[in-house]
Motif scaffolding. Structure first.
Motif, PDB file in Angstrom:
ATOM      1  N   ARG A  60       0.831  -1.210   0.000  1.00 36.05           N
ATOM      2  CA  ARG A  60       0.000   0.000   0.000  1.00 36.05           C
ATOM      3  C   ARG A  60       0.865   1.260   0.000  1.00 36.05           C
ATOM      4  NH1 ARG A  60      -3.008  -3.703   2.747  1.00 36.05           N
ATOM      5  NH2 ARG A  60      -2.190  -3.192   4.798  1.00 36.05           N
ATOM      6  N   ALA A  61       1.974   1.229   0.722  1.00 37.15           N
ATOM      7  CA  ALA A  61       2.885   2.381   0.751  1.00 37.15           C
ATOM      8  C   ALA A  61       3.515   2.641  -0.616  1.00 37.15           C
ATOM      9  CB  ALA A  61       3.975   2.161   1.801  1.00 37.15           C
ATOM     10  N   HIS A  62       3.479   1.627  -1.489  1.00 31.53           N
ATOM     11  CA  HIS A  62       4.046   1.760  -2.828  1.00 31.53           C
ATOM     12  C   HIS A  62       2.964   1.874  -3.913  1.00 31.53           C
ATOM     13  CE1 HIS A  62       7.670   0.670  -0.664  1.00 31.53           C
ATOM     14  NE2 HIS A  62       8.310   1.248  -1.667  1.00 31.53           N
ATOM     15  N   GLY A  63       1.746   2.247  -3.500  1.00 33.23           N
ATOM     16  CA  GLY A  63       0.706   2.569  -4.469  1.00 33.23           C
ATOM     17  C   GLY A  63      -0.242   1.459  -4.856  1.00 33.23           C
ATOM     18  N   TYR A  64      -0.117   0.287  -4.247  1.00 31.74           N
ATOM     19  CA  TYR A  64      -1.016  -0.818  -4.558  1.00 31.74           C
ATOM     20  C   TYR A  64      -2.112  -0.896  -3.496  1.00 31.74           C
ATOM     21  CZ  TYR A  64       2.709  -2.077  -7.724  1.00 31.74           C
ATOM     22  OH  TYR A  64       3.645  -2.047  -8.717  1.00 31.74           O
ATOM     23  N   ARG A  65      -3.224  -1.534  -3.828  1.00 32.66           N
ATOM     24  CA  ARG A  65      -4.304  -1.627  -2.832  1.00 32.66           C
ATOM     25  C   ARG A  65      -4.040  -2.709  -1.802  1.00 32.66           C
ATOM     26  NH1 ARG A  65      -7.899  -4.094  -7.249  1.00 32.66           N
ATOM     27  NH2 ARG A  65      -8.134  -6.225  -6.513  1.00 32.66           N
ATOM     28  N   ASP A  66      -3.140  -3.633  -2.110  1.00 35.33           N
ATOM     29  CA  ASP A  66      -2.767  -4.709  -1.193  1.00 35.33           C
ATOM     30  C   ASP A  66      -1.578  -5.445  -1.810  1.00 35.33           C
ATOM     31  OD1 ASP A  66      -2.772  -6.400   0.990  1.00 35.33           O
ATOM     32  OD2 ASP A  66      -4.813  -7.128   0.700  1.00 35.33           O
ATOM     33  N   ILE A  67      -1.198  -6.588  -1.227  1.00 34.97           N
ATOM     34  CA  ILE A  67      -0.106  -7.373  -1.809  1.00 34.97           C
ATOM     35  C   ILE A  67      -0.482  -7.765  -3.235  1.00 34.97           C
ATOM     36  CG2 ILE A  67       0.853  -8.202   0.365  1.00 34.97           C
ATOM     37  CD1 ILE A  67      -0.630 -10.848  -0.080  1.00 34.97           C
ATOM     38  N   VAL A  68       0.530  -7.911  -4.063  1.00 33.27           N
ATOM     39  CA  VAL A  68       0.298  -8.232  -5.467  1.00 33.27           C
ATOM     40  C   VAL A  68       0.965  -9.550  -5.837  1.00 33.27           C
ATOM     41  CG1 VAL A  68       0.058  -5.813  -6.132  1.00 33.27           C
ATOM     42  CG2 VAL A  68       2.303  -6.892  -6.266  1.00 33.27           C
ATOM     43  N   CYS A  69       0.455 -10.130  -6.875  1.00 32.78           N
ATOM     44  CA  CYS A  69       0.977 -11.384  -7.410  1.00 32.78           C
ATOM     45  C   CYS A  69       2.273 -11.106  -8.174  1.00 32.78           C
ATOM     46  CB  CYS A  69      -0.086 -11.945  -8.346  1.00 32.78           C
ATOM     47  SG  CYS A  69       0.408 -13.337  -9.343  1.00 32.78           S
ATOM     48  N   PRO A  70       3.318 -11.916  -7.984  1.00 38.58           N
ATOM     49  CA  PRO A  70       4.508 -11.763  -8.826  1.00 38.58           C
ATOM     50  C   PRO A  70       4.089 -11.886 -10.295  1.00 38.58           C
ATOM     51  CG  PRO A  70       4.932 -13.317  -7.053  1.00 38.58           C
ATOM     52  CD  PRO A  70       3.455 -13.030  -7.042  1.00 38.58           C
ATOM     53  N   PRO A  71       4.485 -10.964 -11.140  1.00 39.21           N
ATOM     54  CA  PRO A  71       4.012 -10.966 -12.530  1.00 39.21           C
ATOM     55  C   PRO A  71       4.208 -12.293 -13.262  1.00 39.21           C
ATOM     56  CG  PRO A  71       5.197  -8.952 -12.070  1.00 39.21           C
ATOM     57  CD  PRO A  71       5.372  -9.831 -10.876  1.00 39.21           C
ATOM     58  N   LEU A  72       5.359 -12.918 -13.107  1.00 43.00           N
ATOM     59  CA  LEU A  72       5.617 -14.168 -13.824  1.00 43.00           C
ATOM     60  C   LEU A  72       4.796 -15.338 -13.299  1.00 43.00           C
ATOM     61  CD1 LEU A  72       9.443 -13.950 -14.482  1.00 43.00           C
ATOM     62  CD2 LEU A  72       7.581 -13.721 -16.130  1.00 43.00           C
ATOM     63  N   TYR A  73       4.168 -15.158 -12.136  1.00 46.36           N
ATOM     64  CA  TYR A  73       3.338 -16.227 -11.580  1.00 46.36           C
ATOM     65  C   TYR A  73       1.993 -16.343 -12.301  1.00 46.36           C
ATOM     66  CZ  TYR A  73       0.668 -19.076  -8.368  1.00 46.36           C
ATOM     67  OH  TYR A  73      -0.113 -20.072  -7.835  1.00 46.36           O
ATOM     68  N   LEU A  74       1.553 -15.290 -12.967  1.00 46.75           N
ATOM     69  CA  LEU A  74       0.221 -15.299 -13.593  1.00 46.75           C
ATOM     70  C   LEU A  74      -0.036 -16.570 -14.396  1.00 46.75           C
ATOM     71  CD1 LEU A  74      -0.435 -11.704 -14.962  1.00 46.75           C
ATOM     72  CD2 LEU A  74      -1.665 -12.907 -13.144  1.00 46.75           C
ATOM     73  N   GLN A  75       0.911 -16.938 -15.248  1.00 45.42           N
ATOM     74  CA  GLN A  75       0.674 -18.107 -16.090  1.00 45.42           C
ATOM     75  C   GLN A  75       0.590 -19.393 -15.278  1.00 45.42           C
ATOM     76  OE1 GLN A  75       3.838 -18.706 -18.910  1.00 45.42           O
ATOM     77  NE2 GLN A  75       5.384 -18.117 -17.421  1.00 45.42           N
ATOM     78  N   TYR A  76       1.309 -19.477 -14.175  1.00 46.54           N
ATOM     79  CA  TYR A  76       1.278 -20.683 -13.363  1.00 46.54           C
ATOM     80  C   TYR A  76       0.001 -20.782 -12.540  1.00 46.54           C
ATOM     81  CZ  TYR A  76       6.077 -20.880 -14.797  1.00 46.54           C
ATOM     82  OH  TYR A  76       7.202 -20.919 -15.574  1.00 46.54           O
ATOM     83  N   ALA A  77      -0.591 -19.640 -12.227  1.00 44.66           N
ATOM     84  CA  ALA A  77      -1.798 -19.620 -11.413  1.00 44.66           C
ATOM     85  C   ALA A  77      -2.953 -20.328 -12.101  1.00 44.66           C
ATOM     86  CB  ALA A  77      -2.187 -18.181 -11.083  1.00 44.66           C
TER      87      ALA A  77
END
Length: 174
Positions: A60-77
């Protein structure tokens, strides 16, 4: 010439007509949930320690609404699981590639992947990937003829926001 080398006349195409006809076809459409616990396990297993994936306050301190998914994980999810006994001889399930068949080119190898990320995945997002055959080209390199196949994949969330676009290629050789 090595004894295992297959000699194919230049007049014979390495790309079967039925494969060439698949350019533009959707070969895979998969939907799955992005789950924080799963991406955190994945991140730890690959040595990724970025606090954006683990610490809500930091994210959140870095502009996101909460923790985020590692980008490269998307395909594995969202990829399914294929039992080892059902894998092809090249080690893949073939499902995400559309099971393209190249009878004259049984040897396969990854040709590369380029992914552009546009937005984060959050815990609970439902991500859909749509993969299309972008091109199938016969080429000639220093070691002879081969086929270069390229797929384009778009990852969107449940709000139809594009999270990422990927271009993936495979090389098939005689």
């Amino acid at each position: 010439m090595t004894e295992n080398m297959i000699l194919i006349p230049d007049s014979e195409s390495l790309v079967p007509d039925e494969v060439a006809a698949r350019i533009g076809d959707v070969v895979s459409e998969v939907t799955g949930a992005v789950v924080a616990r799963d991406w955190q396990r994945w991140a730890v297993s690959v040595g990724e320690t970025n606090l954006l994936y683990f610490d809500g306050g930091y994210a959140r301190a870095h502009g996101y609404r909460d923790i985020v998914c590692p980008p490269l994980y998307l395909q594995y999810a969202i990829l399914g699981v294929t039992p080892i006994s059902e894998l092809r001889v090249d080690g893949s399930s073939g499902a995400a590639s559309g099971n393209l068949v190249f009878p004259l080119c049984p040897k396969r190898m990854a040709g590369g992947e380029n992914t552009t990320f546009f937005g984060p995945g959050y815990d609970g997002d439902v991500v859909t990937s749509v993969r299309v055959v972008d091109s199938v080209e016969e080429k000639r390199g220093r070691s002879g003829r081969f086929v270069l196949v390229t797929w384009k994949t778009i990852y969107t969330n449940q709000n139809d926001e594009v999270l990422a676009e990927a271009t993936t290629s495979m090389i098939a050789r005689p």
